[in-house]
Design a protein around this motif. Structure first.
Motif, short mmCIF file in Angstrom:
data_model
loop_
_atom_site.label_atom_id
_atom_site.label_comp_id
_atom_site.label_asym_id
_atom_site.label_seq_id
_atom_site.Cartn_x
_atom_site.Cartn_y
_atom_site.Cartn_z
N ALA A 1 0.83 -1.21 0.00
CA ALA A 1 0.00 0.00 0.00
C ALA A 1 0.86 1.26 0.00
CB ALA A 1 -0.93 -0.01 1.21
N VAL B 1 2.28 1.84 -3.47
CA VAL B 1 1.27 2.41 -4.36
C VAL B 1 1.09 3.89 -4.06
CG1 VAL B 1 -1.17 2.36 -4.98
CG2 VAL B 1 0.07 0.21 -4.68
N GLU C 1 -1.46 0.02 -8.73
CA GLU C 1 -2.32 -0.59 -7.72
C GLU C 1 -2.66 -2.03 -8.06
OE1 GLU C 1 -6.44 0.54 -5.32
OE2 GLU C 1 -5.66 1.85 -6.89
#
Length: 681
Positions: free
Chosen positions: A462, A465, A472
């Motif tokens: 995460a 990203v 993603e």
């Protein structure tokens, strides 16, 4: 011995002693107090004080004297070495390390941390039976326990140095002047006997002896300690300073041989006429020829590097001679050259062995790091070190220290959970951090493992990203996700601390390891722990190589990574995998990797290489054979090319590029056969 060399020896010796003192104090904290560990701490402080005294380094001498005074009480059982005092002595060691660092930089009179000095001296003085009234005043009364004989006014000392004392870099005058720290030097009479004719006198031979009158309250052991570094090379008699008529009747105390050191200023004392002192036949006397041969010698790193460079040039010159000999038909010349090459190879191997040092020199700093960080974090952490005797190139030691420190501090801060969290998860309250080193496939492997919470893959993904490092919907393997933490500025820490979590460090880790022609891999399991695996070449100077050609370009592969050579001329051009004894072998086209033209009609030859658990075949035009390669740095244009680790000069004067096999395998690591090949091949 030049003065700069003597100071250099002092600096090196002091650092070794501070390391020994720190190790002993940490062992006391972990295993408890015993005489051997206490003596190790005392010897370190005492020896540093004595060596510094020879150079009149008062900042070091005065400070270590106060330390020594406290340690005298510990040795005598008058003071307990508890955790608080141990922590104080560790702080004293850190302060002394700063003074030694300043000395190495040429500043012997400036205190880099005067406030720290004042705080440490004030704390030490509280442990003395008689508090130190002034931080700059030596508590000589506390340092010297009085013996019955010391009830006299002082001591009469007879010092008969070995003739070779000056030649070994020792100056008797420095030791005599050092006695002023214990009291008043009332008289020093200099004698000589058996002087040769002036034309035959040697300037480095000591022809003198001394009668010394010292008024002091110090006992005989303390006074003899002033001569600790020359006691093996002198005859020393000491008698109580009584009335003049009773001096000859006094029973002398004979000095016992003590350890010697080579750190001393190169002053030479001029002789003065007089009568020689009477010798004591009962006193032990050592001659220079009686001393056992030294098992270890210290060599300046610069001289060792110059030797390696010279050996490298000899290897290149021998290769050039072999090329010239191959053009002729003189069989005897070729045979003689083959014998010469064997000798050169032995010299090369012995020279490279001189550069090897145990990785324990790197590991020895981490017990202190773990102790300090675990106390700061309030965690209970056990450090386990194995493979400390494993050797690596000395040039890697300092460069490896900082990357390991980053990884260890992150493991302590983020990896190992707090005690309450560990107990809730059913783990032991003590976390475990392990440093391990071993040899594998011609390389050295260093592993840093912890039994903590492991890396959080979803949080790493995460964050990557969020920073725009990946898309993603990217599909990444576990290893590729873990490698994201090496991106510059990447951090998943929720809170910035003084220990870690500033978004810097791990990118520097990979960069530093890459500069050492090494690689780093991460394996982690949630709730179980993480392991960072660093693999490095054994040496950065000279390697055994295997030469191949692609078109007109020469390449060298490290021979220890080569498993075998194959002929796969019948493979399909679009095939990137061949079967090798029933297992898939991925292929790396060297011409394609570096944008080279292959020779028309050249056969397809493959060199099978392995690095760690990865294996692949490197496709080339032809094999040349084994050779010794002296590694030279790449030029500015090629330095950033991935897959190249250096260059070398061939026997014909042309240049060949040395392949960075780990980087090549990592570049093609997306193929499962590269990463998951069984170790058996």
């Amino acid at each position: 011995m030049e003065l700069d060399e003597a100071l250099g020896s002092l600096v090196q010796e002091a650092r070794e002693l501070l390391t020994q003192m720190e190790a002993a104090l940490l062992e006391i904290e972990e295993y408890g107090v015993d005489d051997e560990r206490i003596n190790a701490v005392f010897r370190a402080a005492h020896t540093i004080k004595g060596s510094a005294g020879l150079f009149a380094l008062d900042l070091i001498v005065d400070f270590t004297h106060v330390m020594e005074s406290v340690l005298v009480q510990v040795r005598n059982g008058e003071l307990a070495l508890d955790g608080e005092l141990s922590a104080l002595l560790l702080g004293c060691g850190d302060y002394l390390a700063g003074l030694i660092g300043a000395l190495e930089e040429g500043d012997s009179s400036h205190d880099p941390a005067p406030e720290t000095r004042a705080e440490l001296l004030a704390s030490l003085s509280r442990y003395l039976r008689i508090a130190t009234p002034d931080c700059e005043t030596e508590p000589a009364a506390e340092a010297a326990a009085l013996s019955p004989a010391a009830a006299s006014e002082g001591w009469q000392i007879r010092l008969q140095p070995s003739p070779d004392l000056l030649r070994m870099g020792m100056d008797p005058l420095s030791f005599i002047l050092y006695l002023e720290r214990y009291g008043q030097l009332q008289q020093v009479q200099t004698h000589y006997h058996e002087l040769p004719p002036l034309a035959d006198m040697e300037p480095e031979t000591c022809y003198l002896s001394f009668d010394i009158t010292l008024r002091t309250e110090a006992d005989s052991d303390t006074v003899l300690g002033a001569f600790e570094f020359i006691a093996d090379d002198c005859q020393i008699d000491i008698m109580p300073l009584l009335a003049p008529e009773s001096i000859d009747a006094a029973e002398p105390a004979v000095a016992q041989p003590l350890a010697a050191t080579d750190a001393a200023p190169p002053a030479v004392l001029a002789p003065t006429a007089g009568n020689p002192p009477a010798a004591n036949p009962a006193a032990p006397r050592l001659r220079a020829t009686d001393r056992p041969e030294q098992a270890l010698i210290k060599i300046e790193a610069r001289k060792l590097d110059q030797l390696i460079d010279a050996v490298g040039e000899m290897v290149i010159a021998t290769a050039g001679t072999r090329v010239l000999a191959a053009r002729g038909s003189d069989g005897e010349l070729r045979e003689a050259l083959a014998e010469l090459e064997l000798v050169v190879e032995r010299i090369r191997d012995r020279a490279l062995e001189l550069r090897m040092t145990p990785i324990g020199d790197v590991f020895q700093r981490f017990p202190r790091v773990v102790r300090d960080v675990s106390k700061e974090l309030g965690k209970k952490i056990e450090l386990v070190i194995s493979g400390a005797e494993t050797e690596l190139d000395k040039s890697m030691v300092e460069k490896l220290s900082d990357p390991l420190l980053h990884i260890v501090r992150n493991a302590l801060d983020h990896g190992i959970e707090p005690t309450s969290e560990r107990l809730a998860a059913g783990k032991p309250e003590h976390g475990r951090l392990q440093l391990n080193a071993y040899h594998e496939s011609g390389s050295i492997v260093v592993e840093i493992s912890d039994d903590g919470r492991g890396l959080n893959k979803s949080r790493i993904f995460a964050k990557a990203v969020e920073k725009g490092l990946i898309a993603e919907d990217a599909q990444l393997s576990d290893e590729e996700i873990f490698n994201l933490i090496f991106a510059a500025g990447f951090s998943t820490a929720e809170q910035v601390t003084d220990i870690s979590g500033r978004g810097v460090g791990m990118d520097v880790v990979r960069q530093n390891i890459s500069q050492l022609r090494g690689s780093i891999q991460i394996s982690s399991q949630t709730g179980v722990g993480s392991t960072f695996r660093i693999q490095l070449p054994l040496t950065l100077a000279i390697i055994d190589g295997f030469q191949v050609m692609v078109g007109d370009s020469s390449f060298i592969l490290p021979l220890e990574l080569v498993e075998e050579c194959l002929d796969v001329s019948d493979r399909r051009q679009d095939s990137q995998v061949v079967a090798l004894r029933g297992e898939p072998l991925p292929l790396i086209e060297l011409a394609e990797a570096f944008g080279l033209q292959t020779q028309p009609g050249a056969r397809q030859s493959v060199v099978v290489v392995r690095y760690g658990k990865r294996r692949a075949g490197i496709v080339v035009d032809r094999f040349i054979g084994e050779m010794q390669a002296v590694i030279k740095p790449l030029g500015q244009l090629l330095r950033s090319v991935r897959g190249l680790g250096g260059s070398t000069i061939l026997g014909d004067g042309s240049v060949a590029l040395i392949l960075d096999v780990p980087s090549l395998l990592q570049r093609f690591s997306r193929h499962p056969a590269v990463t998951d090949t069984p170790s058996g091949g």
